[in-house]
Design an enzyme around this catalytic site. Structure first.
Site, PDB file in Angstrom:
ATOM      1  N   SER A 129      43.439  27.298  47.928  1.00 44.31           N
ATOM      2  CA  SER A 129      44.643  27.387  48.742  1.00 44.31           C
ATOM      3  C   SER A 129      45.182  26.014  49.134  1.00 44.31           C
ATOM      4  CB  SER A 129      44.375  28.195  50.009  1.00 44.31           C
ATOM      5  OG  SER A 129      44.085  29.540  49.700  1.00 44.31           O
ATOM      6  N   GLU A 245      33.857  36.855  43.250  1.00 41.45           N
ATOM      7  CA  GLU A 245      33.942  36.818  44.707  1.00 41.45           C
ATOM      8  C   GLU A 245      33.951  38.215  45.301  1.00 41.45           C
ATOM      9  OE1 GLU A 245      36.609  34.412  47.987  1.00 41.45           O
ATOM     10  OE2 GLU A 245      37.623  35.179  46.208  1.00 41.45           O
TER      11      GLU A 245
END
Length: 380
Positions: A129, A245
């Site tokens: 991010s 994930e």
């Protein structure tokens, strides 16, 4: 190879025998919003696990794992959570980067990076991010330029979990000239954090803790060989990591969710709010949602975005329900200056669940466009 139940019993017996002595006080410590708790002690615990062969159980044996089947990995994560063992400090390296390198890395990369991950000697964080590219990963601006035998990285990452405790970061950076198509021109680089040109700034959260960070790269360097996959192939590698994930380790997370639900139901019984039909209905709906999450995870064929959307909203809603069960007292801190109880911390930190690892808005777009085949959203 032992059966699933034999493996489950082995895990349970080992945890019962070793979560004692110096490690007994670690039960229930750590986790989202509480990563600051006993970090050094939890690191020592995880290295103790490694010494006894209980890290990276799903990795192939040739890379130091146990070659555990999916069913055995589910058993491991469930038993770990049921034992109230401390939150893992090496999750990102073990569950995200390790499998990515096993599938996509070179033999040299595997030899260099997998053993320290397994031994919990090097900790990793995830550099995805950015301030202008949160869940929209294809919009990253961080750049890496090849100079001789090195990549030179410049840019900023944000919401980087545990960067302040990590030695390495896997970074998605743009390596082609400006103007390249959004998903092309990205590369997946392994970047050391203890070198010149890297600055880490913790971000204080609603809970008063700081497990997220900003990471600034100002000419930070990493060897040219530390690119996973080919240069420009970073989008595909990054998507593979995101798949890991949201894998079987989330079943352990759901054991924690169930413990939270049970504690909240018991609190409602004690303080009388269970007599409220609306509270009672919401508790029942939360239980149904929890059973649905488990059934979905066990199927293993559900889109990762759908699963993430489901558990994050379930957990956020449980935090809101906790405030209503606690009543007006939930608005007061347990102590000065900002001491929170478990229910307040759940409510505040679960606000982040629908943002990190892909915001709900982006997850819905992915489901609509890539799963359902609906027309793509208009973009500039």
């Amino acid at each position: 190879m032992s059966t699933v139940e034999e493996f489950r019993t082995e895990v349970r017996d080992w945890l019962r025998a070793h979560l004692t002595g110096e490690f007994a006080a670690l039960k229930g410590r750590g986790g989202p919003g509480r990563e600051h708790e006993a970090f050094a002690e939890r690191l020592a615990w995880e290295r103790h696990m490694a010494a006894h062969g209980w890290t990276c159980v799903g990795w192939p044996e040739q890379y130091g794992g146990r070659g555990a089947s999916i069913e055995q990995q589910i058993a491991f994560h469930e038993e770990y959570a049921l034992a109230d063992a401390p939150a893992r400090v090496n999750h990102i390296g073990e569950q995200l980067l390790g499998p990515t390198l096993i599938e996509h890395g070179t033999e040299e990369q595997k030899a260099r990076f997998l053993p320290p991950i397994r031994a919990v000697e090097e900790l990793w964080c995830q550099g995805y991010s950015e301030p202008d590219a949160g869940s929209d990963l294809a919009n990253v601006r961080t750049r890496a330029v090849r100079e001789g035998d090195e990549w030179v990285v410049t840019g900023q990452k944000i919401w980087t979990s545990l960067a302040h405790e990590s030695q390495w970061c896997f970074v998605v950076a743009r390596t082609e000239a400006p103007g390249a198509r959004r998903h092309s021109g990205l590369s997946y680089l392994l970047v050391p954090l203890d070198r010149p040109g890297v600055e880490i700034r913790p971000i204080v959260q609603l809970t008063g803790t700081s497990e997220f960070n900003e990471v600034f790269f100002d000419g930070a360097r990493t060897p040219a060989s530390h690119v996973v996959g080919a240069p420009g192939d970073g989008w595909r590698i990054a998507m593979a990591t995101l798949g890991y994930e949201r894998g079987v380790s989330t079943l352990g997370q759901q054991v924690g969710f169930r413990r939270e639900w049970e504690g909240l139901a018991e609190l409602a019984r004690r303080n009388g709010t269970l007599a409220d039909p609306l509270i009672r209905d919401r508790l029942v709906q939360a239980w149904i949602g929890l059973e649905t999450l488990r059934a979905t995870a066990l199927r293993g064929d559900v889109d990762a975005s759908t699963a993430k959307l489901a558990w994050s909203h379930w957990h956020r809603d449980l935090g809101e329900l906790a405030m209503d069960v606690c009543g007006a007292a939930s608005t007061l801190a347990a102590g000065a200056p900002y001491e929170l109880d478990d229910w307040q911390r759940l409510f505040l930190f679960s606000r982040a669940d629908t943002v990190y690892a892909g915001s709900s808005e982006i997850q819905r777009n992915i489901i609509a466009e890539r799963v359902l085949g609906l027309p793509k959203e208009a973009r500039a």
